[in-house]
Scaffold this active site. Structure first.
Site, PDB file in Angstrom:
ATOM      1  N   VAL A   1       0.867  -1.174   0.000  1.00 18.08           N
ATOM      2  CA  VAL A   1       0.000   0.000   0.000  1.00 18.08           C
ATOM      3  C   VAL A   1       0.902   1.221   0.000  1.00 18.08           C
ATOM      4  O   VAL A   1       1.898   1.246   0.725  1.00 18.08           O
ATOM      5  CB  VAL A   1      -0.880   0.008   1.278  1.00 18.08           C
TER       6      VAL A   1
ATOM      7  N   SER B   1       5.999   6.909  -1.089  1.00 19.11           N
ATOM      8  CA  SER B   1       7.373   6.514  -1.436  1.00 19.11           C
ATOM      9  C   SER B   1       8.184   6.074  -0.223  1.00 19.11           C
ATOM     10  O   SER B   1       9.411   6.203  -0.198  1.00 19.11           O
ATOM     11  CB  SER B   1       8.119   7.646  -2.157  1.00 19.11           C
ATOM     12  N   ARG B   2       7.478   5.610   0.787  1.00 18.90           N
ATOM     13  CA  ARG B   2       8.134   5.086   1.998  1.00 18.90           C
ATOM     14  C   ARG B   2       8.910   6.160   2.760  1.00 18.90           C
ATOM     15  O   ARG B   2       9.786   5.843   3.559  1.00 18.90           O
ATOM     16  CB  ARG B   2       9.076   3.911   1.654  1.00 18.90           C
ATOM     17  N   LEU B   3       8.587   7.437   2.506  1.00 22.13           N
ATOM     18  CA  LEU B   3       9.276   8.519   3.218  1.00 22.13           C
ATOM     19  C   LEU B   3       8.416   8.950   4.415  1.00 22.13           C
ATOM     20  O   LEU B   3       7.887  10.056   4.472  1.00 22.13           O
ATOM     21  CB  LEU B   3       9.577   9.682   2.265  1.00 22.13           C
TER      22      LEU B   3
END
Ligand SMILES: NC(=O)C1=CN([C@@H]2O[C@H](COP(=O)(O)OP(=O)(O)OC[C@H]3O[C@@H](n4cnc5c(N)ncnc54)[C@H](OP(=O)(O)O)[C@@H]3O)[C@@H](O)[C@H]2O)[C@H](O)CC1
Ligand SMILES: Cc1cc2nc3c(=O)[nH]c(=O)nc-3n(C[C@H](O)[C@H](O)[C@H](O)COP(=O)(O)O)c2cc1C
Ligand SMILES: Cc1ncc(COP(=O)(O)O)c(C=O)c1O
Ligand SMILES: [K+]
Length: 471
Positions: free
Chosen positions: A263, A445-447
């Site tokens: 997700v 973006s996993r940030l």
């Protein structure tokens, strides 16, 4: 004590005649449904099933092709609900029924600015490729023979779509059939070989015999309106619907590539200047958000402990109290976790609130709560759970379920006069006193955002230091 799980092998399938008879009974003197009611619920279950499998962000442009009968009506209702769910539906409805129910459904779609497209538009070119999902609501359980114009062409068009999927660019729309895949014999399935090949089938009321031949990825049942008397009359064996759901999956579990499950979290930014100086206040704020979001058991937390061997173990427990002194849960003082805590008081707890993209980690030392505090909580629990605590020598090996059932029954009898159940000496609470918190919020973006609190003292004043950690 509990019922057995429903087996999908035992589900009932209806013949064409039975389907019509069930329909007739539903709209008979008892239970006395109107067609409008059933159609609304049927269409809503179709839309719910679609939304469960095909998210609006990815499958936004929906084409509902609606036939002349009630199957077509289900398609019109489903298109309206899909519009409200955030999809962009269009409707092809070439043979419009003139009854007020149907003209009303059309007006409702028009008032939502849902466009209507003609058969010519669809047959004339690449229009179908502009859609992410085609809803086949052409024919249901009253279909007979071969499709007549203009549905012959439409069935062919949708059938080609699914047949050629492998050879196309992978961008052709998925096909969802309402009740019966159009062109299929209601009992025998796709005998002509010219019917559509849906990716998903939403059977209504009960699956028709042809559904046994359905080989697509997703088979759902909708139409949560069958009262027990109707089910009994037709000897219907139907699966239970979970919670308040309008549909239930009845086919095999979907085959998924586990490595592709992900997700992309999207949340508001979590900034240093927006969080509370005291992490316990911040926790309370987020806990209230989790409650408001309707998360089931937002107080469920993973508890990790490790004994003197240093090997960690985790399990879920329920948070039962939170105050300035820490986080409280209750358990058995002779369980594995209890043994580990007695050897090493350092532990970690973790909350994950899925729909909010939030995780909270807390670390600290654990101690037992007072006997009075444990007793107070124990006596607030349901009687069954109190007996359960007496029954279970938590974490010990037992020969089978029957041991629990037997002991439970004995104790139920022993306390059948309604007398209070004494708290077992080996049952009580623990409190984790925090020395580190981390508030995590998922971002694209996993940030992600990660704000960590550790104790801090400035000018003799105790407080907390907040730092941001790289995601
Ligand atoms: N209780 C329930 O089960 C509910 C079911 N619902 C939905 O209703 C359909 C069944 O609806 P019904 O109106 O009885 O029938 P269909 O929609 O399947 O189709 C009837 C129309 O189709 C025409 N037809 C039949 N065969 C052909 C063909 N070969 N070519 C072209 N047209 C055909 C038929 O015309 P006739 O001239 O033959 O009469 C009808 O116009 C069920 O499947 C569910 O989807 C309710 O919505 C909820 C309750
Ligand atoms: C959501 C959830 C909540 C749970 N809450 C508790 C709890 O509050 N107390 C408890 O003793 N066990 C609870 N359990 C069971 C524990 O996860 C675990 O099986 C049990 O405590 C034995 O763990 P142990 O052998 O590591 O000591 C819960 C399980 C789940 C899934
Ligand atoms: C074994 C056990 N003990 C205690 C609890 C704590 O919850 P409650 O006190 O609400 O039963 C749970 C919750 O799942 C549990 O499974
Ligand atoms: K259909």
């Amino acid at each position: 004590m509990t019922g057995r799980a429903f087996s999908s092998d035992s589900i009932s399938y209806l013949t064409q005649r039975e389907a019509a008879e069930v329909d007739e009974m539903l709209m008979g003197p008892a239970p006395g449904f109107s067609v409008d009611q059933l159609m609304e619920l049927a269409g809503l279950s179709v839309a719910s099933a679609v939304a469960e499998v095909y998210a609006p962000a990815e499958f936004n442009r929906v084409l509902a092709i609606c036939g002349p009968g009630n199957n077509g009506g289900d398609g019109l209702v489903a298109a309206r609900h899909l519009r409200h769910f955030g999809y962009a539906p269009a409707v092809c409805y070439p043979k419009r029924a003139q009854k007020p129910l149907f003209t009303g459904l059309v007006t409702q779609l028009e008032s939502l600015s849902v466009p209507f497209v003609s058969v010519e538009d669809l047959l004339g070119g690449e229009l179908l490729n502009g859609f992410d999902l085609v809803l086949d609501a052409m024919f249901g359980f009253s279909f007979c023979g071969a499709p007549r114009a203009p549905f012959d062409e439409l069935v062919r068009l949708v059938a080609c779509l699914s047949r050629d999927k492998a050879e196309r660019d992978g961008k052709s729309p998925v096909v969802v059939a309402v009740d019966v895949p159009s062109g299929w014999d209601v009992e025998e399935g796709d005998v002509s070989g010219e019917g559509i090949k849906p990716d998903m089938l939403v059977s209504l009321t009960a699956p028709k015999l042809c559904a046994k031949r359905f080989s697509g990825a997703h088979h759902f049942l909708g139409g949560r309106f069958v009262p027990p008397a109707v089910a009994e009359k037709f000897n219907l064996c139907l699966p239970p619907y979970p919670g308040s759901a309008m549909c239930v999956r009845i086919g095999k579990a979907p085959q998924v590539d586990i490595s592709a499950l992900r997700v992309n979290y999207v949340s508001p930014e979590l900034l240093e200047e927006d969080v509370e100086p005291d992490p316990m206040d911040q926790f309370r704020k987020w806990f209230d958000d989790a409650l408001a979001a309707g998360i089931r058991e937002p107080n469920a937390m993973a508890l990790s402990t490790s004994g003197k061997d240093g090997k960690p173990s985790s399990r879920m427990v329920l948070l039962k109290g939170v105050d300035q002194d820490g986080f409280v849960w209750y358990t058995n003082y002779e369980s594995r976790k209890a043994r580990e805590i007695s050897e090493n008081p350092n532990a970690a707890i973790m909350f994950f609130w899925d729909s909010l993209n939030r995780q909270v980690r807390v670390e600290g030392a654990v101690e037992k709560v007072s006997k009075e505090e444990s007793e107070q909580y124990f006596y607030s629990r349901p009687r069954g759970s109190q007996i359960g605590a007496l029954v279970s020598k938590q974490s010990s090996v037992i020969p089978g379920r029957h041991v629990l059932a037997q002991l439970y029954k004995q104790l139920e009898e022993k306390f059948s006069d309604g007398s209070g159940i004494p708290k077992p000496g080996n049952w009580g609470g623990y409190r984790l006193k925090p020395r580190l918190y981390e508030f995590w919020q998922g971002q694209p973006s996993r940030l992600h955002d990660r704000l960590q609190y550790t104790p801090d003292e400035t000018e003799g004043k105790k407080g907390w230091r907040v730092v941001r950690l790289a995601p």
